[in-house]
Design an enzyme around this catalytic site. Structure first.
Site, PDB file in Angstrom:
ATOM      1  N   ASP A  11       0.867  -1.175   0.000  1.00  0.00           N
ATOM      2  CA  ASP A  11       0.000   0.000   0.000  1.00  0.00           C
ATOM      3  C   ASP A  11       0.905   1.226   0.000  1.00  0.00           C
ATOM      4  O   ASP A  11       1.653   1.455   0.950  1.00  0.00           O
ATOM      5  CB  ASP A  11      -0.915  -0.007   1.233  1.00  0.00           C
ATOM      6  CG  ASP A  11      -2.074   0.970   1.104  1.00  0.00           C
ATOM      7  OD1 ASP A  11      -2.094   1.737   0.125  1.00  0.00           O
ATOM      8  OD2 ASP A  11      -2.952   0.958   1.978  1.00  0.00           O
ATOM      9  N   ASP A 105      -2.713   2.258  -6.164  1.00  0.00           N
ATOM     10  CA  ASP A 105      -1.621   2.273  -5.187  1.00  0.00           C
ATOM     11  C   ASP A 105      -1.613   1.072  -4.249  1.00  0.00           C
ATOM     12  O   ASP A 105      -0.940   1.108  -3.223  1.00  0.00           O
ATOM     13  CB  ASP A 105      -1.696   3.555  -4.364  1.00  0.00           C
ATOM     14  CG  ASP A 105      -2.979   3.654  -3.549  1.00  0.00           C
ATOM     15  OD1 ASP A 105      -3.985   3.052  -3.958  1.00  0.00           O
ATOM     16  OD2 ASP A 105      -2.975   4.332  -2.506  1.00  0.00           O
ATOM     17  N   GLU A 106      -2.311   0.022  -4.603  1.00  0.00           N
ATOM     18  CA  GLU A 106      -2.465  -1.089  -3.663  1.00  0.00           C
ATOM     19  C   GLU A 106      -2.577  -2.402  -4.437  1.00  0.00           C
ATOM     20  O   GLU A 106      -3.252  -2.473  -5.458  1.00  0.00           O
ATOM     21  CB  GLU A 106      -3.712  -0.861  -2.825  1.00  0.00           C
ATOM     22  CG  GLU A 106      -3.955  -1.855  -1.731  1.00  0.00           C
ATOM     23  CD  GLU A 106      -5.226  -1.544  -0.953  1.00  0.00           C
ATOM     24  OE1 GLU A 106      -5.510  -2.287   0.006  1.00  0.00           O
ATOM     25  OE2 GLU A 106      -5.937  -0.582  -1.306  1.00  0.00           O
TER      26      GLU A 106
END
Length: 518
Positions: A11, A105-106
């Site tokens: 993350d 983003d993860e």
């Protein structure tokens, strides 16, 4: 559950805000808030400097401004975020063929599928190397969680924030989970948590002690059984490389409630066309058209219509959305509208009846689509109505899109709309970004990701020398050498080309080479 912590969850830390800080030297170390910037905007991401003041994602931008008035409030730039995300995802694919992106983003990574030894030491070494490589490639930081299941890996990455790594050793799950609140578990939202609270269940440990039968009685068989297993630390969900979207949709939140029925119809038509463009860009079609309406009193209504077969025809979807809005009473005012398509497929089955109806009514009360105006550019409004004051666009998209309240609204030269945070170029002063605008003026800070903090200048909003531009790469084309960033420990990021390898310095770009983002 695995016997070794070989599922990794990454993350990125305050991703959107961190990218903006990396791209704008004057904002480094200062509070930055990215999201909808209008009165009804929603925070997408807040930098850690802003979080100190209580600002967080999903908060109303107005509330954030009251808590942290000195922060920089910026509209998002998803073109740049996707470039950085691509660079990070490429690193993850270098670890394993099984990478499950959850958003820009993860992502989850199955390290076993990548040949990593089933041991805690091997997994930790991979996680630490990944964090170093992300820093070297992008200049940003990410938090890593390692565990024997997806649920625990995600919990671990939350504990690791910011810029850390946490490994949950198999066998310690129940002890770790027991004191955590029930909201820690996936699938426990506010409503479920309230049901459990009324039953005297507040922690994960209390959920486990309650037993499966009691949770089934409270929450139903499927939900109760699933949550009981998770409370025991059991989660056998695999890492899935391809996450198929269930729907594609777009939403707009308006700064001022819409009361004009014709304006509402026009906005629905515009949203339908935007939705179709997303549908087509994903190579999909859909069978069910869904309309979402949030009224002045915050009540939210949804209406849907299922077509004869999957389609990506803008006229068909526009007509279905138009029929749906006629079933909703909007006399009190509308603050949000959304159009979506579900029941996705990889093919189209044209609805001949709908097409015939379109042909018959093509010249009767038709609202022109975006393609009819400005050479294909998306207009601020449909049907020639007045543009929204600064309508905060939002969208919920099944392909790793933006969080609600944060959709990028690119400035358009014809409209001379200058959006805070967006890129511009001046004929005399070069590239910069909009710091603010109003009362006929626009303020621009002229700086580049690799420069020192730049100077601020003010121009008339219709200055002929000022025009919107694309985001700059986050590494100077004149000095793309990775050593330059390592030597001065500059926070400026450096997105490397696909040929770059963290373990092979000889593959770093030479000074003067093109080091733009892939």
């Amino acid at each position: 559950m695995r016997s070794a912590p070989t599922i990794l969850h990454l993350d990125m830390d305050a991703f959107f805000a961190a990218v903006e800080q990396a791209a704008k030297p004057s904002l480094r170390g200062k509070p930055v808030v990215v999201g909808g910037i209008g009165p009804r905007g929603v925070v997408a991401t807040a930098s850690y400097e802003a979080r100190v003041f209580g600002v967080h994602s999903a908060m109303a931008t107005g509330q954030a401004r009251r808590l942290c008035p000195n922060a920089a409030y910026l509209a998002p730039r998803f073109t740049l975020y996707r470039q950085v995300s691509d660079a990070v995802m490429e690193l993850l694919h270098g670890l394993s063929p099984l990478v499950e992106p959850l958003s820009l983003d993860e992502a989850f990574v199955d390290l076993e599928a990548g040949g990593v030894a089933a041991s805690a030491d091997a997994a930790r070494a991979v996680g630490e190397r990944l964090r170093r490589d992300i820093r070297a490639v992008t200049g940003l930081t990410g938090s890593v969680g390692l565990a024997g299941s997806k649920m625990l890996a995600k919990i671990a990455s939350e504990q690791a924030k910011p810029d850390g790594l946490v490994l949950i050793a198999p066998g310690t799950e129940r002890e770790l989970l027991a004191p955590m609140t029930v909201r820690t578990l996936p699938g426990v939202g506010p409503a479920t948590a309230e049901h459990l609270r009324r039953a005297g269940i507040h922690s994960v440990g209390e959920m486990a002690e309650a037993g499966e039968d009691e949770l089934v009685r409270l929450l139903g068989k499927a939900h109760g059984s699933s949550l009981h297993a998770m409370a025991l630390g059991l989660d056998d969900r695999p890492v899935v490389a391809e996450r198929d979207a269930k729907s594609v949709s777009v939403e707009d939140t308006f700064d001022i409630d819409l009361h004009d029925r014709a304006r509402v119809r026009g906005e629905v038509a515009r949203l339908a066309d935007r939705c179709v463009r997303r549908l087509r860009s994903a190579g999909r079609s859909g069978r069910t058209v869904v309309l979402k309406v949030r009224r002045y009193d915050f009540s939210t209504l949804t209406r849907s219509e299922t077509l004869r077969g999957p389609t990506d025809d803008p006229a068909v979807i526009r007509e279905a959305a138009a029929r749906l809005i006629e079933t909703v009473d909007t006399t009190g005012g509308v603050r949000l509208l959304g159009v979506g398509v579900s029941g996705l497929a990889d093919f189209t089955q044209e609805d001949l009846f709908a097409q015939a109806a379109t042909a018959e009514t093509a010249h009767v009360g038709e609202v022109p689509g975006p393609e009819a105006e400005a050479g294909g550019a998306e207009p601020e409004t449909a049907g020639g109505g007045p543009p929204p004051a600064t309508g905060t666009p939002t969208h919920a998209e099944g392909y790793g899109g933006a969080p609600p309240g944060a959709e990028e609204a690119a400035p358009e030269p014809g409209h001379r709309r200058w959006v805070p945070g967006h890129d511009v170029r001046h004929a005399e002063f070069g590239p910069g970004w909009v710091q603010g605008s109003g009362v006929g003026k626009v303020t621009v800070r002229f700086e580049q990701p690799w420069s020192a903090p730049g100077r601020v200048r003010t121009f008339p909003v219709d200055d002929p020398g000022l025009e919107p531009s694309e985001p700059l790469p986050l590494v100077s084309p004149e000095n793309g050498d990775a050593h330059a960033y390592a030597d001065d420990q500059s926070p400026s990021p450096a997105i490397r080309p696909k040929s770059w390898s963290p373990s092979s310095p000889s593959s770093w770009p030479l000074p003067g080479a093109d080091a733009s983002s892939p």
